[in-house]
Design an enzyme around this catalytic site. Structure first.
Site: not given
Ligand code: IFM
Length: 444
Positions: A165, A348
């Protein structure tokens, strides 16, 4: 009722991150990182810290047993850069490397495929002191660290993810300041941190590829479809600009070596000749983190003049994130249609809820079970449409240190009692274990 069956080589498991679970921040020569400093400055909402967290550094064997008992065949963990190169550059800490040796050997002995992520937000503080992700000079230290790790573990770990991220690192760390290092540098700071992560990632990928054959190299991006709150042209423009910042800088960077046209002018001062080629790399595997869609509106005064809109949804998690599994389906389909159907895996996906522990100690987390089920069905539907999806990892194996929220938000399929450190599998753990074992899910 229909049964969605997954490919026979599909992998199932869970993800974690070093800083969120390991604890042992002073153990075995680890150096300081930006989250230590941020926590010490009182920036964690519930006043907690990651000093102990899940104590995974000492309880890794118990955690591997939990993964094995769940019948998962894959596990993504991150490596703490400050354990390996405590000063960010220079001396390598053997005892830090030893920890990941033990972890990887334990995973392999349990029949679990380790996917290692090199950077999940715990930047060595000495590098931040030299500008962190604002400083282009961070590229070489990151590539060196990538080489150190792959030389050490590359005989056993075949899946290497560079970043996790990068958009959150840039936006929350250098834009809004609600993540470490807590800086508020506006649009330019956000874009600079993104571009330098792209460059560091490109250099690390090349360094690894030059030394090792047969590895699956990739990165992990949280791609979240950005929609306008209304049809008003300014909201439509805001959503497009947010899509460029949140999704496209990282995705277009690695896949195409391209700066999004909407941001070309803003990024021109930080992009040097040759950068576009340097950030592009033919990755083998793209990790996708998905939590929800994003609903955006025009809001002057904010970075990029974009604010949050009204998501209009009847299901919400304890993070106040809307539950939108169809957004995951749309995302996977758009990668198929627009990006050449790259090999992806869900790195995720999960939800925080305010779990209740019953008198008998059980945690019947029905909302989390429903969340996981709905998203797994979305993945299954996308597979039937030809999307190239290799695996599904939930976030997260354990309740853990949820960054600025501290220990107050629980994402785990296993509860952690932060006093006793006892682990208790929740209903969601059993649900995911059944799906993994059967390699299929019943879709309503
Ligand atoms: O806990 C985080 C993780 O570190 C990165 N992705 C989102 C999760 C939930 O906020």
């Amino acid at each position: 009722m229909a049964m969605l069956t997954f490919p026979s080589d599909f992998f199932w498991g869970a993800s974690t991150a070093a800083y969120q679970i390991e604890g042992a921040l002073d153990a075995d020569g680890r150096g300081p990182c930006i989250w230590d400093r941020f926590t010490a400055a009182g920036r964690i909402q519930d006043g907690s810290s990651a000093a102990i967290a899940c104590d995974h550094y000492h309880r890794w064997a118990e955690d591997i047993a939990l993964i094995r008992q769940a019948r998962f065949n894959a596990y993504r963990f991150s490596i703490a850069w400050p354990r390996i190169v405590p000063a960010g550059t220079g001396a390598v800490n053997e005892r830090g490397l030893d920890f990941y040796d033990r972890l990887v050997d334990g995973l392999l002995a349990a029949g679990i495929r380790p996917l290692a992520c090199l950077y999940h937000w715990d930047l060595p503080q000495p590098l931040e002191d030299r500008g962190g992700w604002q400083n282009r000079a961070i590229v070489a230290p990151f590539a060196d660290y990538a080489s150190i790790m792959t030389r050490r573990l590359g005989d056993r770990v075949k899946d290497w993810m560079m970043l996790n991220e990068p958009n959150v690192v840039a936006i929350n760390g250098y834009g809004t300041g609600d993540h470490a290092p807590g800086l508020t540098l506006g649009e330019t700071g956000i874009l600079r941190a993104l571009h330098h992560q792209n460059l560091a990632q490109g250099a690390a990928l090349r360094a690894i590829a030059a030394e090792h054959a047969g590895m699956r190299l990739g990165t992990v991006l949280n791609l979240q479809p950005s929609r306008p709150e209304s049809d008003r042209p300014e909201d439509v423009a805001a959503a497009a600009r947010w899509d460029a910042v949140w999704n496209r800088v990282a995705l277009d960077g690695v896949l195409h070596g391209r700066i999004p046209s909407l941001l070309a002018a803003a990024m021109a001062p930080m992009v040097e000749p040759g950068d576009e080629a340097a950030i592009r790399f033919p990755i083998d595997l793209l990790g996708i983190n998905y939590y929800s869609r994003m609903t955006m509106k025009h809001e002057p005064g904010r970075p990029f003049a974009v604010g949050w809109g009204d998501a209009r949804c009847d299901r919400w998690t304890a993070m106040a994130w809307p539950v939108q599994p169809d957004g995951l389906y749309d995302l996977l389909m758009s990668l198929r249609a627009n990006e050449g159907n790259p090999a992806v895996f869900i790195a995720e996906n999960g939800a925080a809820y305010d779990d209740r522990v019953d008198a008998d100690g059980a945690i019947h987390d029905a909302e989390r079970v429903a969340f996981l089920k709905d998203h797994i069905i979305a993945v299954g539907r996308a597979l039937t449409q030809g999307c190239n999806i290799k695996g599904y990892l939930c976030w997260s194996l354990l309740d853990n240190f949820e960054w600025a929220f501290g220990l107050s938000k629980r994402f785990g399929i296993v509860r952690v009692d932060y006093e006793s450190l006892i682990r208790t599998p929740k209903d969601s753990y059993r649900f995911l274990s059944e799906v993994a074992a059967a390699n299929c899910v019943l879709s309503a």
